[in-house]
Scaffold this motif. Sequence first.
Motif, PDB file in Angstrom:
ATOM      1  N   GLY A 216       3.503 -60.712 -25.741  1.00  0.00           N
ATOM      2  CA  GLY A 216       3.138 -60.603 -24.395  1.00  0.00           C
ATOM      3  C   GLY A 216       2.545 -62.327 -23.806  1.00  0.00           C
ATOM      4  N   VAL A 217       2.886 -62.775 -22.910  1.00  0.00           N
ATOM      5  CA  VAL A 217       2.726 -63.877 -22.369  1.00  0.00           C
ATOM      6  C   VAL A 217       2.518 -64.070 -20.773  1.00  0.00           C
ATOM      7  CG1 VAL A 217       3.567 -66.397 -22.027  1.00  0.00           C
ATOM      8  CG2 VAL A 217       3.773 -65.357 -24.129  1.00  0.00           C
ATOM      9  N   LYS A 218       1.369 -64.822 -20.259  1.00  0.00           N
ATOM     10  CA  LYS A 218       1.358 -64.677 -18.895  1.00  0.00           C
ATOM     11  C   LYS A 218       1.099 -66.149 -18.565  1.00  0.00           C
ATOM     12  CE  LYS A 218      -0.961 -63.172 -14.680  1.00  0.00           C
ATOM     13  NZ  LYS A 218      -2.202 -62.263 -14.094  1.00  0.00           N
ATOM     14  N   GLY A 219       2.094 -67.126 -18.125  1.00  0.00           N
ATOM     15  CA  GLY A 219       1.871 -68.521 -18.005  1.00  0.00           C
ATOM     16  C   GLY A 219       1.696 -69.333 -19.136  1.00  0.00           C
ATOM     17  N   ILE A 222      -1.216 -66.866 -23.878  1.00  0.00           N
ATOM     18  CA  ILE A 222      -0.619 -65.937 -25.001  1.00  0.00           C
ATOM     19  C   ILE A 222      -1.552 -64.483 -25.010  1.00  0.00           C
ATOM     20  CG2 ILE A 222       0.079 -65.405 -27.579  1.00  0.00           C
ATOM     21  CD1 ILE A 222       0.560 -68.555 -27.739  1.00  0.00           C
ATOM     22  N   LYS A 223      -0.925 -63.715 -24.493  1.00  0.00           N
ATOM     23  CA  LYS A 223      -1.749 -62.410 -24.175  1.00  0.00           C
ATOM     24  C   LYS A 223      -1.796 -61.659 -25.457  1.00  0.00           C
ATOM     25  CE  LYS A 223      -3.127 -61.374 -20.768  1.00  0.00           C
ATOM     26  NZ  LYS A 223      -4.445 -61.551 -20.256  1.00  0.00           N
ATOM     27  N   THR A 224      -0.632 -61.302 -26.085  1.00  0.00           N
ATOM     28  CA  THR A 224      -0.620 -60.325 -27.360  1.00  0.00           C
ATOM     29  C   THR A 224       0.290 -61.099 -28.258  1.00  0.00           C
ATOM     30  OG1 THR A 224       1.193 -59.062 -26.545  1.00  0.00           O
ATOM     31  CG2 THR A 224      -0.916 -58.202 -26.081  1.00  0.00           C
ATOM     32  N   ILE A 225       0.131 -60.847 -29.680  1.00  0.00           N
ATOM     33  CA  ILE A 225       0.902 -61.253 -30.961  1.00  0.00           C
ATOM     34  C   ILE A 225       0.985 -59.899 -31.642  1.00  0.00           C
ATOM     35  CG2 ILE A 225       1.045 -62.535 -32.777  1.00  0.00           C
ATOM     36  CD1 ILE A 225      -0.652 -64.747 -31.446  1.00  0.00           C
ATOM     37  N   GLU A 226       2.421 -59.517 -31.783  1.00  0.00           N
ATOM     38  CA  GLU A 226       2.465 -58.275 -32.514  1.00  0.00           C
ATOM     39  C   GLU A 226       1.787 -57.103 -31.826  1.00  0.00           C
ATOM     40  OE1 GLU A 226       2.052 -59.134 -36.445  1.00  0.00           O
ATOM     41  OE2 GLU A 226       4.013 -59.977 -36.622  1.00  0.00           O
ATOM     42  N   GLY A 281      -6.713 -62.820 -24.823  1.00  0.00           N
ATOM     43  CA  GLY A 281      -5.665 -63.574 -24.603  1.00  0.00           C
ATOM     44  C   GLY A 281      -5.942 -65.232 -25.150  1.00  0.00           C
ATOM     45  N   LEU A 282      -5.346 -65.863 -25.899  1.00  0.00           N
ATOM     46  CA  LEU A 282      -5.408 -67.323 -26.010  1.00  0.00           C
ATOM     47  C   LEU A 282      -4.892 -68.187 -24.745  1.00  0.00           C
ATOM     48  CD1 LEU A 282      -4.635 -67.376 -29.771  1.00  0.00           C
ATOM     49  CD2 LEU A 282      -6.767 -67.036 -28.498  1.00  0.00           C
ATOM     50  N   VAL A 283      -5.713 -68.810 -24.141  1.00  0.00           N
ATOM     51  CA  VAL A 283      -5.497 -69.803 -23.200  1.00  0.00           C
ATOM     52  C   VAL A 283      -5.019 -71.086 -23.782  1.00  0.00           C
ATOM     53  CG1 VAL A 283      -6.037 -70.812 -20.777  1.00  0.00           C
ATOM     54  CG2 VAL A 283      -7.106 -68.624 -21.568  1.00  0.00           C
ATOM     55  N   GLY A 291       8.855 -63.271 -27.734  1.00  0.00           N
ATOM     56  CA  GLY A 291       9.650 -63.255 -28.804  1.00  0.00           C
ATOM     57  C   GLY A 291       9.796 -64.544 -29.759  1.00  0.00           C
ATOM     58  N   SER A 292       8.802 -65.680 -29.309  1.00  0.00           N
ATOM     59  CA  SER A 292       8.752 -66.833 -30.234  1.00  0.00           C
ATOM     60  C   SER A 292       8.099 -66.283 -31.733  1.00  0.00           C
ATOM     61  CB  SER A 292       8.066 -68.044 -29.420  1.00  0.00           C
ATOM     62  OG  SER A 292       8.934 -68.322 -28.304  1.00  0.00           O
ATOM     63  N   GLU A 293       8.395 -67.251 -32.489  1.00  0.00           N
ATOM     64  CA  GLU A 293       7.677 -67.030 -33.999  1.00  0.00           C
ATOM     65  C   GLU A 293       6.447 -68.007 -33.804  1.00  0.00           C
ATOM     66  OE1 GLU A 293       8.386 -68.868 -38.127  1.00  0.00           O
ATOM     67  OE2 GLU A 293      10.013 -67.458 -37.530  1.00  0.00           O
ATOM     68  N   VAL A 294       5.153 -67.418 -33.929  1.00  0.00           N
ATOM     69  CA  VAL A 294       4.066 -68.217 -33.903  1.00  0.00           C
ATOM     70  C   VAL A 294       3.309 -68.190 -35.446  1.00  0.00           C
ATOM     71  CG1 VAL A 294       2.557 -66.243 -32.876  1.00  0.00           C
ATOM     72  CG2 VAL A 294       1.970 -68.784 -32.736  1.00  0.00           C
ATOM     73  N   ARG A 295       2.628 -69.178 -35.656  1.00  0.00           N
ATOM     74  CA  ARG A 295       1.748 -69.250 -36.963  1.00  0.00           C
ATOM     75  C   ARG A 295       0.640 -69.937 -36.696  1.00  0.00           C
ATOM     76  NH1 ARG A 295       6.193 -69.905 -41.836  1.00  0.00           N
ATOM     77  NH2 ARG A 295       4.505 -69.373 -43.183  1.00  0.00           N
TER      78      ARG A 295
END
Length: 402
Positions: A216-219, A222-226, A281-283, A291-295
């Motif tokens: 989940g992303v808004k601008g 990053i709103k949600t991860i998994e 969410g993380l601003v 869909g991007s992979e994040v670590r």
Amino acid sequence: MSTLIGVGFSEKKDPFLAASEAAKMALYQIHHRPITVAFLFSTIHFAHQRLLEGIYYALGHIKLLGCTGSSVIWPEAINKYGVGLMLISMDHVTFGQAHSVGIKTKGARQIGEEFARQALKNLSTPQRDLALIFCDGIVENGSDLLKGIKDILGLSFPIFGASAADNFRFHQTYQYFDKELLTDGVAGLIFSGENIFGMGVRHGWKPLGRPHTITGVKGNVIKTIEEKPAVTIYEEYFGKSRKEIEKTLIEMSIYYPLGLYVPGETEYLLRNVLRIDEDGGLVCQGDASVGSEVRLMMGTKEWALNAATQAAQEAKDSLKDKEVKGALVFESISRNKLLGRLTERELSRIKKVLGNVPILGICSYGEQAPLKSLEHYGETYFHNETLAILAIGESHAADKHI
């Protein structure tokens, strides 16, 4: 006529006198040759109209661009207080300058579009090779400005630059455009001519733990991860509550930023987290996509120093057979904070690769530079915690009107 580059620096307290001293030093190094373009960088203490008045008093009418940084990088040191000026005298290039202000009211993407349109109009030739930009560093989504520029110039057009800084005050940053002191905008130019620029971009951070998927992303949030609130990635790894993470978020984000995987690239695209929103969410300073992979990423001082060598070598190699005549260096303030007293060692590594050439730059709030993945056609991205080097090479083509 060969390319000559001179760099001057001053710590005089009066902005007018500091500008004059830096100008005289740089002008002497280019043997008083005609100035094609000048780059001015200063710490926030010197962001005053008198600084520009001092430059023009010493040099007359010139084309000038630059911005404020948290430190000024020049061949002798990385100074937290001072003014740096680079003067370039070269043949075989022409450029179109432009600026646009009003990010807070118009939006970063529109400002980027306005800048690119005006720069193209001022370029007066259909050929274009590189955009160099300096923008307001207190923009939550620095990627939007790039999107606006790419809307006009194309996705794969190379853009290089820095986001102005004010030494972690996060109050106001400034851009320099000829005799104007700007804020809340972007100033830059588009070069046309022989390909005399080489770029190197590295950070040295390495991934921790397993990869996660952004859902989940808004601008720039990053709103949600998994499917879980994004802050969970920090909570689970460090075993801390959200309140505990919020207390040390800035420092935690410097040492453990988020890394976005870009297919085909050897390094991740880094994102600093500015704050946590109400939903967890993380601003971030830059964008991300579903869909991007994040670590989570981790940096060490030695990895950061090695990255400096790699970035310098990459910039030098990009010039191919051209001689390095000078370089612009933009380093994230977060890298600078991580290295601490070792920043001078980083500068030494850059100089060891590029040679004893004029260098000027700043510690910035973000960097703009292309990545090289063929899958993304060398698209330019907004970077955090990165070292970006633009090497300037000698030109040997036939004369062109400047």
